[in-house]
Scaffold this active site. Sequence first.
Site, short mmCIF file in Angstrom:
data_model
loop_
_atom_site.label_atom_id
_atom_site.label_comp_id
_atom_site.label_asym_id
_atom_site.label_seq_id
_atom_site.Cartn_x
_atom_site.Cartn_y
_atom_site.Cartn_z
N CYS A 250 10.06 19.90 14.73
CA CYS A 250 10.66 19.08 13.67
C CYS A 250 11.93 18.38 14.13
O CYS A 250 12.27 17.32 13.65
CB CYS A 250 10.96 19.93 12.45
SG CYS A 250 12.04 21.32 12.81
N GLU B 72 13.31 22.61 3.89
CA GLU B 72 13.55 22.30 5.30
C GLU B 72 12.47 21.32 5.72
O GLU B 72 11.33 21.71 6.00
CB GLU B 72 13.47 23.58 6.15
CG GLU B 72 14.51 24.63 5.80
CD GLU B 72 15.89 24.30 6.36
OE1 GLU B 72 15.99 23.51 7.31
OE2 GLU B 72 16.89 24.83 5.83
P1 NAD Z 1 2.86 20.97 5.52
O1 NAD Z 1 3.86 20.45 4.57
O2 NAD Z 1 1.53 20.38 5.56
O3 NAD Z 1 2.62 22.54 5.30
C1 NAD Z 1 3.66 23.47 5.19
C2 NAD Z 1 3.24 24.59 4.27
O4 NAD Z 1 2.93 24.05 2.99
C3 NAD Z 1 2.00 25.36 4.72
O5 NAD Z 1 2.18 26.74 4.51
C4 NAD Z 1 0.91 24.82 3.82
O6 NAD Z 1 -0.08 25.79 3.56
C5 NAD Z 1 1.65 24.46 2.55
N1 NAD Z 1 1.02 23.36 1.84
C6 NAD Z 1 0.26 22.37 2.34
N2 NAD Z 1 -0.15 21.53 1.36
C7 NAD Z 1 0.36 22.00 0.21
C8 NAD Z 1 0.31 21.55 -1.14
N3 NAD Z 1 -0.37 20.47 -1.51
N4 NAD Z 1 0.96 22.28 -2.06
C9 NAD Z 1 1.67 23.37 -1.72
N5 NAD Z 1 1.75 23.84 -0.46
C10 NAD Z 1 1.11 23.16 0.51
O7 NAD Z 1 3.62 20.88 6.88
P2 NAD Z 1 3.03 21.14 8.29
O8 NAD Z 1 2.09 20.05 8.65
O9 NAD Z 1 2.56 22.54 8.41
O10 NAD Z 1 4.36 20.99 9.19
C11 NAD Z 1 4.79 19.79 9.71
C12 NAD Z 1 5.98 19.24 8.98
O11 NAD Z 1 6.96 20.23 8.82
C13 NAD Z 1 6.67 18.13 9.75
O12 NAD Z 1 7.02 17.11 8.86
C14 NAD Z 1 7.91 18.78 10.32
O13 NAD Z 1 8.98 17.92 10.57
C15 NAD Z 1 8.23 19.73 9.23
N6 NAD Z 1 9.01 20.85 9.78
C16 NAD Z 1 10.30 20.97 9.39
C17 NAD Z 1 11.06 21.99 9.93
C18 NAD Z 1 12.49 22.20 9.55
O14 NAD Z 1 13.03 23.23 9.94
N7 NAD Z 1 13.12 21.32 8.82
C19 NAD Z 1 10.49 22.86 10.85
C20 NAD Z 1 9.18 22.67 11.22
C21 NAD Z 1 8.43 21.68 10.67
#
Ligand code: NAD
Length: 461
Positions: free
Chosen positions: A249, A215
């Site tokens: 998002c 997602e």
């Molecule tokens: P992120 O990708 O930085 O983090 C999401 C999760 O991934 C966290 O739990 C984090 O600990 C983990 N993570 C971070 N770096 C990692 C790595 N190198 N390896 C493995 N796991 C890792 O995202 P964010 O900044 O928390 O959220 C923002 C993004 O999420 C935006 O792009 C937004 O559009 C998207 N988002 C999408 C939806 C949806 O439903 N499609 C909903 C909310 C947010």
Amino acid sequence: MSSTNVSSLQLNAMRNYYESGATKLFDFRKQQLRLLKEAILKYEHEINNALYTDLKKSAEETYATETGLVLADINMALKNLYHWMKPAYAKTNLLNFPSSSKILHDPKGVVLIISPWNYPLQLLLIPLVGAIAGGNCIVLKPSELASATANVVEKIISEIFSGEYIKVYQGEGNEVVPALINSFRFDHIFYTGSIAVGKIIYQLAAKDLIPVTLELGGKSPAVVEDDADIKTSAQRIVFGKFANAGQTCIAPDYLLVHTDIIEKFIIELKKAIKNFYGEDAKQSYDYGKIINEKRFDTLVNYLNDGEKIIGGKYDRSKLFIEPTVLKNISIDSSIMKEEIFGPILPIFSFSNMEEALAIIKKNENPLAFYLFTSGKKKENKWLEKVAFGGGCVNNAIWHFSNTHLPFGGIGNSGIGAYHGKHSFYTFTHAKPVMKTPSWFDPAIKYPPFKGKLKLFKKLIR
Ligand code: NAD
């Protein structure tokens, strides 16, 4: 409260628990959903405080966009679980006469759910509801950036569920997530977050062929046609964009407004922002804050990419950025290349569909698309022309809250979908079974086949 140490011993205990069959029983699943619901209600106050600490969300916004949505999904699962779990009857073709066919819904097994910080409660717990309903054991990895909410969730989960059934692992994503995936073969990974990290997760999962739901994000456009209801469109866009200080998002990322109405539209945008958040949004009960300094600095840089026509003030000490609308933006500027994910709204005018589509094409496959029009023909044409995850006509963001609709992206914005029964299907395997009685076993089905071609052509079509 954190438990960053990934232990394959603990994960293997989850596998054993899953293999015991306990989680597959209808009564068990129902009971766990009830427990989760009761705990959310019991800890509602703590949840509200945590969301205020992490994102300055009011109790009302927390209920409407977090807690309430989780409860609605639980209620839907409780009401429909029996029907979802029931083997589904399937027709059988003539070739296989007199067989009968059905589809069983097997749990996936031990699954991993990883969530981001922006809606830190519901983006973790709505997938959890589907995974419980599906009969799985579950590992939860909340975002470290919304730590107050992550702590409350860990407290609730460890209080009501045994560690071999559902377990929370907290900590830095780039450490904990690879450690989890490299030390245990999960049966499904459900990830919500950025496109960049989504690609890492996909690669980590690929080496063991683990199925994924991704997602992700993207730049979601809102198009306002010349026949739109200007005042209502402006209000709905303002709410969709500036709720949670734009950190949604599916928030409208940028606006494409028909040239004939753009001046009137901007006036209504201004009015709506003032009506919703007052003269000084910093004082508003209803206006959130940016999650951290790093995101704040990125967002403030975007302010230089265009001319501020509404808002533009900010205060780093409060992580506050005013609801802001920018115009005269170059399509090649960074604000139009990256997902904004904050309270800054670029606005463009267009005079025909092709012009607007050319801008949308620069960031293909948005997670959401919003169209404002009163014309049925225009509506059909726009919906046909743009490939997007999900969206609304004459509304913004609220499709997310309709538990009857699948929620997910397409292409760059994700793989798979969830919510309501779609979550159940995501966390189960559709296992088809055909049963054939022995009393009828015609020789035609077996070699030698010579001379049977005509008959085959009649039977197989
Ligand atoms: P992120 O990708 O930085 O983090 C999401 C999760 O991934 C966290 O739990 C984090 O600990 C983990 N993570 C971070 N770096 C990692 C790595 N190198 N390896 C493995 N796991 C890792 O995202 P964010 O900044 O928390 O959220 C923002 C993004 O999420 C935006 O792009 C937004 O559009 C998207 N988002 C999408 C939806 C949806 O439903 N499609 C909903 C909310 C947010």
